[in-house]
Design a protein around this motif. Structure first.
Motif, PDB file in Angstrom:
ATOM      1  N   TYR A 114       0.805  -1.210   0.000  1.00  0.00           N
ATOM      2  CA  TYR A 114       0.000   0.000   0.000  1.00  0.00           C
ATOM      3  C   TYR A 114       0.847   1.273   0.000  1.00  0.00           C
ATOM      4  O   TYR A 114       0.314   2.370   0.052  1.00  0.00           O
ATOM      5  CB  TYR A 114      -0.923   0.015   1.225  1.00  0.00           C
ATOM      6  N   LEU A 115       2.176   1.115  -0.064  1.00  0.00           N
ATOM      7  CA  LEU A 115       3.078   2.261  -0.016  1.00  0.00           C
ATOM      8  C   LEU A 115       3.666   2.544  -1.389  1.00  0.00           C
ATOM      9  O   LEU A 115       3.877   1.635  -2.191  1.00  0.00           O
ATOM     10  CB  LEU A 115       4.200   2.009   0.991  1.00  0.00           C
ATOM     11  N   VAL A 116       3.952   3.819  -1.643  1.00  0.00           N
ATOM     12  CA  VAL A 116       4.520   4.208  -2.930  1.00  0.00           C
ATOM     13  C   VAL A 116       5.628   5.230  -2.690  1.00  0.00           C
ATOM     14  O   VAL A 116       5.548   6.056  -1.783  1.00  0.00           O
ATOM     15  CB  VAL A 116       3.434   4.783  -3.874  1.00  0.00           C
ATOM     16  N   SER A 117       6.658   5.135  -3.523  1.00  0.00           N
ATOM     17  CA  SER A 117       7.734   6.118  -3.546  1.00  0.00           C
ATOM     18  C   SER A 117       7.798   6.647  -4.974  1.00  0.00           C
ATOM     19  O   SER A 117       7.818   5.868  -5.927  1.00  0.00           O
ATOM     20  CB  SER A 117       9.067   5.454  -3.162  1.00  0.00           C
ATOM     21  N   VAL A 118       7.799   7.972  -5.120  1.00  0.00           N
ATOM     22  CA  VAL A 118       7.836   8.610  -6.438  1.00  0.00           C
ATOM     23  C   VAL A 118       9.065   9.507  -6.500  1.00  0.00           C
ATOM     24  O   VAL A 118       9.187  10.448  -5.722  1.00  0.00           O
ATOM     25  CB  VAL A 118       6.563   9.454  -6.698  1.00  0.00           C
ATOM     26  N   SER A 119       9.997   9.193  -7.406  1.00  0.00           N
ATOM     27  CA  SER A 119      11.187  10.017  -7.623  1.00  0.00           C
ATOM     28  C   SER A 119      11.081  10.639  -8.999  1.00  0.00           C
ATOM     29  O   SER A 119      10.859   9.931  -9.985  1.00  0.00           O
ATOM     30  CB  SER A 119      12.455   9.175  -7.528  1.00  0.00           C
ATOM     31  N   SER A 120      11.254  11.955  -9.070  1.00  0.00           N
ATOM     32  CA  SER A 120      11.072  12.663 -10.339  1.00  0.00           C
ATOM     33  C   SER A 120      12.183  13.667 -10.560  1.00  0.00           C
ATOM     34  O   SER A 120      12.656  14.300  -9.620  1.00  0.00           O
ATOM     35  CB  SER A 120       9.753  13.431 -10.345  1.00  0.00           C
ATOM     36  N   THR A 121      12.557  13.806 -11.826  1.00  0.00           N
ATOM     37  CA  THR A 121      13.436  14.883 -12.262  1.00  0.00           C
ATOM     38  C   THR A 121      12.663  15.656 -13.316  1.00  0.00           C
ATOM     39  O   THR A 121      12.227  15.085 -14.317  1.00  0.00           O
ATOM     40  CB  THR A 121      14.760  14.343 -12.845  1.00  0.00           C
TER      41      THR A 121
ATOM     42  N   ILE B 117      14.487  20.232 -11.224  1.00  0.00           N
ATOM     43  CA  ILE B 117      14.008  19.925  -9.885  1.00  0.00           C
ATOM     44  C   ILE B 117      13.985  18.414  -9.710  1.00  0.00           C
ATOM     45  O   ILE B 117      13.403  17.706 -10.531  1.00  0.00           O
ATOM     46  CB  ILE B 117      12.605  20.518  -9.655  1.00  0.00           C
ATOM     47  N   ASN B 118      14.651  17.937  -8.664  1.00  0.00           N
ATOM     48  CA  ASN B 118      14.618  16.522  -8.279  1.00  0.00           C
ATOM     49  C   ASN B 118      13.812  16.432  -6.992  1.00  0.00           C
ATOM     50  O   ASN B 118      14.145  17.087  -6.010  1.00  0.00           O
ATOM     51  CB  ASN B 118      16.026  15.973  -8.028  1.00  0.00           C
ATOM     52  N   ILE B 119      12.762  15.634  -7.031  1.00  0.00           N
ATOM     53  CA  ILE B 119      11.886  15.539  -5.865  1.00  0.00           C
ATOM     54  C   ILE B 119      11.542  14.078  -5.612  1.00  0.00           C
ATOM     55  O   ILE B 119      11.342  13.311  -6.560  1.00  0.00           O
ATOM     56  CB  ILE B 119      10.619  16.403  -6.069  1.00  0.00           C
ATOM     57  N   ARG B 120      11.508  13.708  -4.343  1.00  0.00           N
ATOM     58  CA  ARG B 120      11.109  12.352  -3.968  1.00  0.00           C
ATOM     59  C   ARG B 120      10.013  12.455  -2.927  1.00  0.00           C
ATOM     60  O   ARG B 120      10.147  13.179  -1.931  1.00  0.00           O
ATOM     61  CB  ARG B 120      12.286  11.567  -3.402  1.00  0.00           C
ATOM     62  N   MET B 121       8.919  11.750  -3.195  1.00  0.00           N
ATOM     63  CA  MET B 121       7.769  11.733  -2.293  1.00  0.00           C
ATOM     64  C   MET B 121       7.468  10.294  -1.897  1.00  0.00           C
ATOM     65  O   MET B 121       7.705   9.371  -2.691  1.00  0.00           O
ATOM     66  CB  MET B 121       6.537  12.293  -2.990  1.00  0.00           C
ATOM     67  N   VAL B 122       6.958  10.109  -0.719  1.00  0.00           N
ATOM     68  CA  VAL B 122       6.474   8.802  -0.291  1.00  0.00           C
ATOM     69  C   VAL B 122       5.055   8.982   0.219  1.00  0.00           C
ATOM     70  O   VAL B 122       4.675  10.065   0.676  1.00  0.00           O
ATOM     71  CB  VAL B 122       7.367   8.165   0.799  1.00  0.00           C
ATOM     72  N   GLY B 123       4.279   7.911   0.110  1.00  0.00           N
ATOM     73  CA  GLY B 123       2.906   8.018   0.573  1.00  0.00           C
ATOM     74  C   GLY B 123       2.208   6.686   0.636  1.00  0.00           C
ATOM     75  O   GLY B 123       2.757   5.647   0.264  1.00  0.00           O
ATOM     76  N   GLU B 124       0.993   6.749   1.118  1.00  0.00           N
ATOM     77  CA  GLU B 124       0.148   5.571   1.212  1.00  0.00           C
ATOM     78  C   GLU B 124      -0.905   5.656   0.117  1.00  0.00           C
ATOM     79  O   GLU B 124      -1.539   6.707  -0.068  1.00  0.00           O
ATOM     80  CB  GLU B 124      -0.525   5.537   2.588  1.00  0.00           C
ATOM     81  N   LEU B 125      -1.069   4.559  -0.621  1.00  0.00           N
ATOM     82  CA  LEU B 125      -2.036   4.542  -1.710  1.00  0.00           C
ATOM     83  C   LEU B 125      -3.454   4.336  -1.165  1.00  0.00           C
ATOM     84  O   LEU B 125      -3.647   3.581  -0.210  1.00  0.00           O
ATOM     85  CB  LEU B 125      -1.705   3.425  -2.695  1.00  0.00           C
ATOM     86  N   PRO B 126      -4.419   5.004  -1.785  1.00  0.00           N
ATOM     87  CA  PRO B 126      -5.812   4.803  -1.347  1.00  0.00           C
ATOM     88  C   PRO B 126      -6.299   3.409  -1.739  1.00  0.00           C
ATOM     89  O   PRO B 126      -5.916   2.877  -2.780  1.00  0.00           O
ATOM     90  CB  PRO B 126      -6.578   5.894  -2.095  1.00  0.00           C
TER      91      PRO B 126
END
Length: 194
Positions: free
Chosen positions: A27-34, A120-129
């Protein structure tokens, strides 16, 4: 408005390139973006990067390169962070980020000279619905998708999301990779739009 915008909200800088890597584990997600932008105007712009941040997500890493200067995020109390950002006017270079209106993340990046690039390099983590049928759903934030501007339009606000547009008609490169871990528990992976 979202993406890289001028502080006066009159100019939306076009998205040049984006690379996204998503890792789903249960149920967890990590999103890394440039994400890359450039100031194609003839004037320097004070720019702010804004994007919607889901309630269950948190930004855990943030770096920006503005006109060749690298900025790495550190966490400070709100007042101290604002004072540090104000040092930009005294010849120093800083960025200031905060969550606005509960779901909009805002990063003030200072001046972007004409013809310069911002990455911009950004990393987010979260819980999926969890959906009613027990499935989890991941939705790519719109700020990480290429925009399509209708032919002949000069209004930067006239851009639309259009998943049927071929990548060749969108400036730059869009790369997307998703890894789903825990395959023994995954019954199906689907994409209703792509």
């Amino acid at each position: 408005m979202e993406g890289l915008v001028s502080s006066d909200n009159k100019t939306v800088l076009p998205l040049k390139d984006v690379s996204v890597h998503v890792n789903v584990k249960g149920y967890l997600v990590s999103v890394s973006s440039t994400i890359s932008y450039s100031n194609d105007t003839s004037n320097p712009l004070e720019v702010t990067f804004r994007f919607p941040l889901e309630e269950s997500f948190a930004v855990v890493q943030l770096e920006a390169t503005i006109d060749g200067k690298n900025i790495k995020a550190t966490i400070h109390e709100k007042e101290k962070a604002r004072d540090m950002y104000d040092d930009v006017t005294r010849g120093l270079f800083a960025a200031y980020a905060e969550e606005k209106s509960g779901d909009i993340f805002s990063l003030s990046l200072g001046n972007l000279p004409s013809g310069s690039k911002a990455k911009i390099n950004i990393r987010m983590v979260g819980e999926l619905p969890i959906e009613a049928d027990g499935c989890v759903r991941f939705t790519l934030p719109s700020v990480l998708k290429p925009h399509y501007t209708p032919q002949g339009s000069t209004d930067p606000l006239a851009t639309t999301q259009n998943p049927s547009v071929k990548h060749a008609s969108v400036a730059g490169v869009f790369q997307f990779k998703m890894t789903v871990e825990g395959a023994s528990r995954v019954a199906k992976v689907s994409s209703p739009t792509h």
